[in-house]
Design a protein around this motif. Structure first.
Motif, PDB file in Angstrom:
ATOM      1  N   GLU A 511      -3.356  15.259  14.866  1.00 16.78           N
ATOM      2  CA  GLU A 511      -3.989  14.689  16.054  1.00 16.78           C
ATOM      3  C   GLU A 511      -3.382  13.329  16.402  1.00 16.78           C
ATOM      4  OE1 GLU A 511      -8.479  16.642  15.741  1.00 16.78           O
ATOM      5  OE2 GLU A 511      -8.006  14.747  14.723  1.00 16.78           O
ATOM      6  N   ALA A 512      -3.062  12.526  15.376  1.00 14.79           N
ATOM      7  CA  ALA A 512      -2.458  11.228  15.634  1.00 14.79           C
ATOM      8  C   ALA A 512      -1.080  11.388  16.260  1.00 14.79           C
ATOM      9  CB  ALA A 512      -2.355  10.432  14.333  1.00 14.79           C
ATOM     10  N   ALA A 513      -0.319  12.396  15.800  1.00 11.85           N
ATOM     11  CA  ALA A 513       0.997  12.652  16.379  1.00 11.85           C
ATOM     12  C   ALA A 513       0.869  13.131  17.825  1.00 11.85           C
ATOM     13  CB  ALA A 513       1.750  13.679  15.544  1.00 11.85           C
ATOM     14  N   LEU A 514      -0.097  14.007  18.096  1.00 11.04           N
ATOM     15  CA  LEU A 514      -0.307  14.478  19.465  1.00 11.04           C
ATOM     16  C   LEU A 514      -0.767  13.341  20.374  1.00 11.04           C
ATOM     17  CD1 LEU A 514      -1.980  17.952  18.797  1.00 11.04           C
ATOM     18  CD2 LEU A 514       0.313  17.529  19.707  1.00 11.04           C
ATOM     19  N   ALA A 515      -1.508  12.382  19.817  1.00 12.59           N
ATOM     20  CA  ALA A 515      -1.905  11.215  20.614  1.00 12.59           C
ATOM     21  C   ALA A 515      -0.679  10.436  21.066  1.00 12.59           C
ATOM     22  CB  ALA A 515      -2.843  10.317  19.810  1.00 12.59           C
ATOM     23  N   LYS A 516       0.357  10.382  20.223  1.00 12.71           N
ATOM     24  CA  LYS A 516       1.603   9.722  20.617  1.00 12.71           C
ATOM     25  C   LYS A 516       2.313  10.511  21.711  1.00 12.71           C
ATOM     26  CE  LYS A 516       1.712   6.177  17.707  1.00 12.71           C
ATOM     27  NZ  LYS A 516       0.306   6.209  17.298  1.00 12.71           N
ATOM     28  N   VAL A 517       2.191  11.833  21.678  1.00 10.63           N
ATOM     29  CA  VAL A 517       2.765  12.668  22.745  1.00 10.63           C
ATOM     30  C   VAL A 517       2.048  12.395  24.061  1.00 10.63           C
ATOM     31  CG1 VAL A 517       3.189  15.029  23.536  1.00 10.63           C
ATOM     32  CG2 VAL A 517       3.476  14.456  21.123  1.00 10.63           C
ATOM     33  N   LEU A 518       0.720  12.366  24.022  1.00 12.93           N
ATOM     34  CA  LEU A 518      -0.069  12.131  25.231  1.00 12.93           C
ATOM     35  C   LEU A 518       0.202  10.747  25.811  1.00 12.93           C
ATOM     36  CD1 LEU A 518      -3.498  13.617  24.074  1.00 12.93           C
ATOM     37  CD2 LEU A 518      -1.740  14.728  25.442  1.00 12.93           C
ATOM     38  N   ALA A 519       0.564   9.796  24.931  1.00 15.13           N
ATOM     39  CA  ALA A 519       0.858   8.436  25.403  1.00 15.13           C
ATOM     40  C   ALA A 519       2.300   8.284  25.856  1.00 15.13           C
ATOM     41  CB  ALA A 519       0.557   7.434  24.293  1.00 15.13           C
ATOM     42  N   GLY A 520       3.099   9.337  25.739  1.00 12.42           N
ATOM     43  CA  GLY A 520       4.497   9.276  26.160  1.00 12.42           C
ATOM     44  C   GLY A 520       5.411   8.570  25.184  1.00 12.42           C
ATOM     45  N   VAL A 521       4.934   8.350  23.948  1.00 16.37           N
ATOM     46  CA  VAL A 521       5.736   7.633  22.954  1.00 16.37           C
ATOM     47  C   VAL A 521       6.779   8.533  22.329  1.00 16.37           C
ATOM     48  CG1 VAL A 521       5.633   6.402  20.741  1.00 16.37           C
ATOM     49  CG2 VAL A 521       3.878   6.011  22.481  1.00 16.37           C
ATOM     50  N   THR A 522       6.425   9.778  22.061  1.00 15.56           N
ATOM     51  CA  THR A 522       7.345  10.723  21.442  1.00 15.56           C
ATOM     52  C   THR A 522       7.232  12.074  22.133  1.00 15.56           C
ATOM     53  OG1 THR A 522       8.141  11.549  19.296  1.00 15.56           O
ATOM     54  CG2 THR A 522       5.760  11.590  19.655  1.00 15.56           C
ATOM     55  N   SER A 523       8.086  13.002  21.749  1.00 15.81           N
ATOM     56  CA  SER A 523       8.077  14.331  22.372  1.00 15.81           C
ATOM     57  C   SER A 523       7.201  15.277  21.570  1.00 15.81           C
ATOM     58  CB  SER A 523       9.504  14.881  22.451  1.00 15.81           C
ATOM     59  OG  SER A 523       9.992  15.175  21.148  1.00 15.81           O
ATOM     60  N   LEU A 524       6.797  16.359  22.201  1.00 10.59           N
ATOM     61  CA  LEU A 524       5.987  17.355  21.514  1.00 10.59           C
ATOM     62  C   LEU A 524       6.768  17.992  20.373  1.00 10.59           C
ATOM     63  CD1 LEU A 524       3.406  19.006  21.263  1.00 10.59           C
ATOM     64  CD2 LEU A 524       4.300  20.569  23.004  1.00 10.59           C
ATOM     65  N   ALA A 525       8.050  18.268  20.592  1.00  4.88           N
ATOM     66  CA  ALA A 525       8.870  18.875  19.541  1.00  4.88           C
ATOM     67  C   ALA A 525       8.966  17.965  18.324  1.00  4.88           C
ATOM     68  CB  ALA A 525      10.267  19.189  20.087  1.00  4.88           C
ATOM     69  N   GLU A 526       9.129  16.672  18.547  1.00  2.00           N
ATOM     70  CA  GLU A 526       9.215  15.725  17.437  1.00  2.00           C
ATOM     71  C   GLU A 526       7.890  15.650  16.694  1.00  2.00           C
ATOM     72  OE1 GLU A 526      10.644  12.511  14.937  1.00  2.00           O
ATOM     73  OE2 GLU A 526      11.561  14.183  16.019  1.00  2.00           O
ATOM     74  N   ALA A 527       6.783  15.597  17.420  1.00  2.00           N
ATOM     75  CA  ALA A 527       5.468  15.523  16.783  1.00  2.00           C
ATOM     76  C   ALA A 527       5.204  16.767  15.939  1.00  2.00           C
ATOM     77  CB  ALA A 527       4.379  15.366  17.843  1.00  2.00           C
ATOM     78  N   GLU A 528       5.569  17.937  16.461  1.00  2.00           N
ATOM     79  CA  GLU A 528       5.339  19.173  15.726  1.00  2.00           C
ATOM     80  C   GLU A 528       6.228  19.278  14.499  1.00  2.00           C
ATOM     81  OE1 GLU A 528       5.925  22.055  18.804  1.00  2.00           O
ATOM     82  OE2 GLU A 528       3.764  22.226  19.207  1.00  2.00           O
ATOM     83  N   SER A 529       7.442  18.738  14.581  1.00  2.00           N
ATOM     84  CA  SER A 529       8.347  18.826  13.435  1.00  2.00           C
ATOM     85  C   SER A 529       7.907  17.930  12.290  1.00  2.00           C
ATOM     86  CB  SER A 529       9.776  18.460  13.857  1.00  2.00           C
ATOM     87  OG  SER A 529       9.870  17.080  14.176  1.00  2.00           O
ATOM     88  N   VAL A 530       7.267  16.804  12.608  1.00  2.00           N
ATOM     89  CA  VAL A 530       6.852  15.863  11.578  1.00  2.00           C
ATOM     90  C   VAL A 530       5.451  16.183  11.060  1.00  2.00           C
ATOM     91  CG1 VAL A 530       6.334  13.436  11.096  1.00  2.00           C
ATOM     92  CG2 VAL A 530       8.324  14.035  12.477  1.00  2.00           C
ATOM     93  N   CYS A 531       4.545  16.535  11.955  1.00  2.00           N
ATOM     94  CA  CYS A 531       3.147  16.826  11.583  1.00  2.00           C
ATOM     95  C   CYS A 531       2.788  18.211  12.094  1.00  2.00           C
ATOM     96  CB  CYS A 531       2.206  15.769  12.156  1.00  2.00           C
ATOM     97  SG  CYS A 531       2.607  14.078  11.678  1.00  2.00           S
ATOM     98  N   HIS A 532       3.311  19.230  11.438  1.00  2.00           N
ATOM     99  CA  HIS A 532       3.139  20.595  11.949  1.00  2.00           C
ATOM    100  C   HIS A 532       1.791  21.189  11.590  1.00  2.00           C
ATOM    101  CE1 HIS A 532       4.905  20.810   7.890  1.00  2.00           C
ATOM    102  NE2 HIS A 532       4.178  21.893   7.742  1.00  2.00           N
ATOM    103  N   ALA A 533       1.106  20.632  10.611  1.00  2.00           N
ATOM    104  CA  ALA A 533      -0.159  21.227  10.195  1.00  2.00           C
ATOM    105  C   ALA A 533      -1.313  20.294  10.502  1.00  2.00           C
ATOM    106  CB  ALA A 533      -0.128  21.541   8.707  1.00  2.00           C
TER     107      ALA A 533
END
Length: 533
Positions: A511-533
């Motif tokens: 959820e914290a990684a997806l929050a960075k996606v929603l804020a435009g800080v990182t990409s969805l692919a990057e968030a999923e690769s680092v915090c996939h579960a």
């Protein structure tokens, strides 16, 4: 503005030519071409600011394009260094920046190639000499020193976090880790692997004669225009030589700002509330390379006040923190974490930092210190925050001790930041995000999903074509509540502790990684690769 012409009387022998001032050309140059003779006179250091570029040299006069008319210091350095008079011409700043960057890259590559060629020839000659052992006596070899120094400068300028020197049977490669990703940077001659390893070991004050056991050390090196760089050194014997890894650490404690960690507002508030308490344990967890040490140093820097007695036991200390008593543990001499902690407790500490809890003895001493009026900070290697409690219980720590000692746990990972120059909306990721289970009180409501606009990046010159520039932390911050303590006393499993954390509104790492996606800080692919579960 400096502007020189060949009409100036020649200087006396051994003295730099005198300076003459003539009005510069009024028309800014747009096409900047450097002739080989002018490039050969130029030191790469003069190009790093991107405000000047050499053009040509005629009759002892070096023609120079300049963007900043006030850089008299730079012009004096060039005049003195080349021994030539200068004719300065104005040019567009953008054109100069592009031309100087290209020339700097070319000159650096040429210097590197010359040093590699020299190293290869010298090393092969040494290998052919009866009784010679490459690397023992040749650690001051000039090409090796220049090559390594240039390599370190390049790594620091490019924001590299780790440098890997890897020997194989037929190849010797150097790889840089930038923004968490390894890529090949160089392939020096195979024959110089012993020389490079020995040079690094000399700089780290390690035993150059020892090639059968791992060694760890530290280098503190000043680099021109780049400040002082601290490096952790790890040397490991492999089949075809010693693999050396340098971890570059920032030496400027001004970078230890809690707002740079990437915490969400509620997470930051909870963490600050925990470390402001005079006792109890604060734990930071995550895999190697997830930024745990920087988080601990940031917290220590915040606590570092004149009235505080702060001591840390580290393996090894990665950054000098004035005002904090730092100890490097050494298990071989009996100076392990547990022994250092016992000594700390005899010196009236307010705050203790333990680099890592590795065994029950260290955990027991640290927890008892937290129970008896001391603030204790430490790290573990676990997947998430609830798993940390289960891990300590599995090590043999009594549940009642955990419940009374641990105040807060933060688990963390690092994700790459999107480049601000080439970031763009990603329509494809927007549709995928709607199915990524982002709806929740910690993220967004169901009605907001359709309005989410995630970003991606294609890569540009500013980010080196990767689409990313730098990294930021994603955190799961778990305050240990009364309900959580009740579960600990019942020896609950990690799954049960995670369910309780979720019911209390604690964000998971995903959820914290997806929050960075929603804020435009990182990409969805990057968030999923680092915090996939």
């Amino acid at each position: 503005m400096y502007s020189h012409a060949p009409t100036t009387p020649p200087s006396t022998a051994g003295q730099p030519p005198a300076t003459a001032h003539l009005p510069p050309s009024r028309t800014p140059l747009t096409a900047l071409v450097t002739e080989p003779a002018a490039a050969g006179l130029f030191d790469p250091r003069w190009l790093r600011d991107g405000v000047c570029v050499p053009l040509s040299v005629r009759d002892g006069v070096l023609r120079l394009a300049l963007a900043d008319a006030d850089r008299h210091d730079l012009l004096e350095a060039i005049r003195f260094g080349t021994g030539h008079l200068l004719e300065v011409l104005p040019a567009e700043a953008a054109a100069i920046a592009t031309a100087s960057a290209a020339l700097l890259e070319r000159l650096t590559a040429e210097s590197r190639n010359r040093d590699e060629a020299a190293m290869g020839i010298d090393a092969l000659a040494d290998a052919a000499t009866p009784g010679a052992v490459a690397g023992d006596a040749d650690t001051s070899d000039a090409p090796v020193v220049r090559y390594l120094h240039g390599l370190l400068e390049e790594a620091v300028r490019d924001g590299v976090s780790d440098i890997h020197f890897e020997p194989y049977e037929l190849v010797y490669r150097v790889r840089f880790r930038r923004d968490g990703v390894l890529h090949e940077a160089r392939q020096p001659p195979v024959a110089v692997r012993e020389r490079l390893a020995s040079r690094i070991k000399v700089m780290a004050r390690l035993d150059i004669a020892e090639r059968r056991r791992p060694q760890d050390g530290r280098i503190r090196l000043p680099l021109d225009g780049l400040g002082v760089v601290d490096m952790r050194v790890s040397v490991l014997p492999t089949l075809f030589g010693e693999k050396v890894v340098l971890r570059l650490m920032p030496s400027d404690t001004g970078t230890l700002d809690i707002d740079r960690l990437g915490l969400e507002a509620a997470q930051k508030a909870a963490l600050l509330e925990a470390i402001d308490r005079p006792d109890g344990m604060v734990l930071v967890t995550g895999p190697t390379g997830s930024g745990k040490t920087m988080t601990l140093y940031t917290l220590l820097a915040r606590l570092n006040r004149a009235g505080e007695n702060i001591s840390s036991a580290e393996d090894p200390a990665e950054m000098h923190l004035p005002g904090i008593n730092q100890v490097n543990v050494n298990e071989r001499t009996g100076l392990g974490f547990a022994a250092v902690l016992r000594a700390f407790l005899r010196q009236d500490p307010d705050t203790l930092m333990v680099g890592e809890i590795r065994d029950l003895e260290t955990a027991d001493i640290a927890i008892k210190a937290a129970q008896t009026g001391h603030r204790v900070l430490s790290t573990l290697h676990t997947r998430d925050a609830p798993g940390t409690l289960a891990r300590l219980m599995s090590m043999g720590v009594a549940p009642f001790q955990l419940a009374s000692a641990v105040r807060i746990i933060t688990a963390q990972r690092l994700v790459r930041r999107l480049c601000g120059q080439c970031r763009r909306p990603d329509a494809q990721a927007a549709s995928r995000l709607q199915n990524a289970d982002v709806v929740g009180p910690a993220l967004i409501t169901a009605s907001e999903v359709d309005r989410v606009a995630p970003f991606t990046a294609d890569g540009c010159s500013a980010c080196g074509g990767t689409g990313f520039s730098g990294r930021v932390g994603v955190h799961q911050v778990l305050p240990v509540s009364d309900a959580m303590n009740a579960l600990i006393l019942q020896q609950a499993s990690a799954r049960e502790l995670a369910r309780q954390a979720q019911s209390e509104g604690v964000m998971t790492l995903r959820e914290a990684a997806l929050a960075k996606v929603l804020a435009g800080v990182t990409s969805l692919a990057e968030a999923e690769s680092v915090c996939h579960a």
